[in-house]
Design an enzyme around this catalytic site. Structure first.
Site, PDB file in Angstrom:
ATOM      1  CG  HIS A  59     -33.274 -28.142  -1.437  1.00  0.00           C
ATOM      2  ND1 HIS A  59     -34.129 -27.264  -0.792  1.00  0.00           N
ATOM      3  CD2 HIS A  59     -32.060 -27.957  -0.867  1.00  0.00           C
ATOM      4  CE1 HIS A  59     -33.439 -26.574   0.105  1.00  0.00           C
ATOM      5  NE2 HIS A  59     -32.195 -26.977   0.090  1.00  0.00           N
ATOM      6  CG  ASP A  88     -37.359 -26.941  -2.003  1.00  0.00           C
ATOM      7  OD1 ASP A  88     -37.026 -28.083  -2.366  1.00  0.00           O
ATOM      8  OD2 ASP A  88     -36.669 -26.244  -1.247  1.00  0.00           O
ATOM      9  N   GLY A 109     -28.430 -26.442   6.876  1.00  0.00           N
ATOM     10  CA  GLY A 109     -29.456 -27.217   7.554  1.00  0.00           C
ATOM     11  C   GLY A 109     -30.697 -26.423   7.911  1.00  0.00           C
ATOM     12  CB  SER A 123     -33.756 -25.933   3.557  1.00  0.00           C
ATOM     13  OG  SER A 123     -33.237 -24.848   2.817  1.00  0.00           O
ATOM     14  N   GLY A 151     -48.641 -31.045 -23.029  1.00  0.00           N
ATOM     15  CA  GLY A 151     -47.625 -31.783 -23.780  1.00  0.00           C
ATOM     16  C   GLY A 151     -47.007 -30.978 -24.908  1.00  0.00           C
TER      17      GLY A 151
END
Lengths: 204, 311
Positions: free
Chosen positions: B54, B84, B159, B161, B212
């Site tokens: 992110h 992430d 800052g 992460s 799907g």
């Protein structure tokens, strides 16, 4: 129970040292009231009774100072530097023990630090944290000492110290949850400009 | 200050923590891939930096600042929004100044001291707290599989992460992010980071199985449960079938009620994600037990790979 004692066997020694540091800091920390809302803190910087606090704590020419032994004395504002958020007070008492100090530039990130102050009016409350970022070349607060520690209004002007109980900064603000302290070398620069003869200094 | 305190156990702990920060800090880099302040990353293996997905807001013009202050160009090897994580390759020649961390796959313990390191700029930053909770394997809200749930009681600063979680002995046990849960810091354990990084490096993305279909839970009437001979009372009604998807080709229709996958009951859309998460099912057949017009039907679908950029 034996098992519980065994689990906590290591803790008292840590607590003892934390207690000694908190007590040593308490002996050099004062409460400063300068007409504003609430009280800030201050640190006895020189023998003979020079008190350092934040400029935003001592905004008036005179202040009331509550000493660690409970005496309340008047103090005169000697100097004030809003840019460094520092102020020097001369209390009507000369028998005060000064704080031990260490250069904050010698700290390493991750080192434990202890703050003593009067957060939200609770006198002489201690807090434990770590050095988040050591002082750097950036001008102003960005280059000061940043600590991962829980502070609140009332800590302003109070000491931030290392695990030897040596003051490494004057707590000045909270930004983004971090405690930001004016590092000792910046305070020493401010004090030198006051032109006060240091104890033991010889007149030329 | 009594001199007895200066050399006490608190000082020993303090020195240990600072030494851990100093050692691991050499593997912590600043990642410049967004506006405002940079985020953090960890040199996971030689020339390879792991960061938080992110915080990588652009795919090109990415640079990193190394511990010695030098800046190196980096290319995005791949990203996995579901965990992430993102992986960057350092430009040739930068690896020498970027020593890799030595991650360990030990499971963090509740109560253990935890240092969160970051480098949102030139210098390394540290925060101290404890591991607050540890659980088993879990799925993120985007469907990623994480080997262990590790919650931290550590302050989250800008800052943070992409930085490593480091124990008091200086071992990297995971990568921290604020991007997987609201208002709290989680750690992606080292084992998950290594697994996802390996996939991103070889394929550029994490392959996940795909049918799907979109489903939502419905309560099954008792009569239908008897007819289907099942015990659970929640099924999944198919509310969408992607054209030309594996489900479409396998004959799944809107309105079918999915009750099992490979004879294992499903009663939550997350059960479907879980059955397909790893990607190892891709290309293999999976049996769908459905109720259609009040009757049990068994459909065989060949699991496909989820198209990139789709949840």
């Amino acid at each position: 129970m034996g098992a519980a004692e065994a689990v906590f066997a290591g803790a008292p020694a840590l607590e003892d040292q934390l207690g000694l540091i908190s007590e040593a800091l308490r002996r050099v920390t004062v409460q400063v009231r300068s007409g504003g809302r609430g009280a800030g803190a201050g640190v006895v910087w020189l023998r003979g009774g020079l008190i350092i606090t934040n400029a935003h704590v001592a905004a008036r020419p005179a202040a009331e100072v509550v000493l660690p032994d409970g005496r309340m004395v008047r103090a005169r504002l000697l100097a004030r530097d809003p840019r460094r958020d520092l102020a020097a007070l001369r209390p009507a008492a000369s028998d005060l023990e000064p704080a031990l100090r260490a250069d904050a530039r010698g700290l390493r990130p991750g080192e434990l630090v202890v703050a003593v102050g009067h957060p939200l009016g609770v006198a002489y409350a201690a807090a434990l944290g770590v050095v988040h970022r050591t002082p750097g070349p950036a001008p102003g607060p960005a280059g000061w000492l940043h600590a991962d520690i829980r502070l609140a209004p009332g800590n302003s002007g109070g000491p931030l110290a290392d695990t030897a109980g040596r003051v490494v900064g004057i707590n000045a603000m909270i930004a983004g949850g971090l405690g930001i302290a004016v590092p000792t070398h910046v305070v020493e620069g401010f004090v030198q400009h006051l032109g006060i003869a240091r104890p033991g200094a010889r007149a030329a | 200050m009594p001199s007895s305190a200066a050399g006490g156990p608190l000082t020993a702990l303090s020195n240990e923590l600072a030494a851990a920060v100093e050692t691991v800090g050499r593997s912590v880099v600043a990642v410049h891939a967004r506006r405002r302040i940079p985020a953090s990353g960890v040199v996971w293996q030689p020339g390879i930096v792991v960061a938080a997905h992110h915080t990588i807001q652009r795919d090109d013009d990415i640079t990193v600042t190394l511990h010695d202050g030098t800046t190196a160009a980096a290319t995005l090897a791949g990203r996995d929004p579901s965990t992430d994580l993102a992986v960057l390759r350092l430009a040739d020649g930068a690896s020498a100044a970027a020593p890799p961390a030595s991650p360990v796959s030990d499971v963090p313990r509740v109560g253990q001291l935890a240092l969160a390191l970051g480098r949102p700029g030139a210098s390394v930053t540290a925060s101290l707290g404890i591991v607050s909770a540890v659980g088993g394997e879990w799925r993120t809200w985007q469907g990623g599989t994480i080997d262990r749930f590790v919650r931290l009681d550590v302050a989250v600063y800008d800052g943070f992460s992409g930085g490593p979680l480091v124990d008091a002995a200086g071992r990297v046990v995971g990568v921290n992010t604020s991007g997987l849960a609201r208002a709290t810091a989680l750690t992606v354990p080292a084992a998950t980071v290594s697994r996802v990084a390996a996939q991103l490096l070889s394929r550029g993305h994490v392959a996940r199985g795909w049918l799907g279909i979109a489903t939502q839970p419905v309560r099954l009437p008792a009569a239908l449960r008897r007819e289907l001979n099942i015990e659970h009372d929640i099924g999944l009604v198919v509310v969408n079938v992607e054209p030309d998807s594996p489900a479409d080709r396998g004959g799944v229709l809107i309105g079918d009620v999915l009750v099992s996958l490979d004879d294992r009951p499903v009663s939550d859309p997350a059960d479907v994600l879980a059955a397909l998460a790893g990607g190892e099912r891709i290309g293999a057949a999976i049996a769908l037990g459905v109720a259609r017009a009040g009757r049990a039907e068994r459909l065989t679908v060949t699991v496909g790979e989820r198209p990139r950029g789709r949840r």
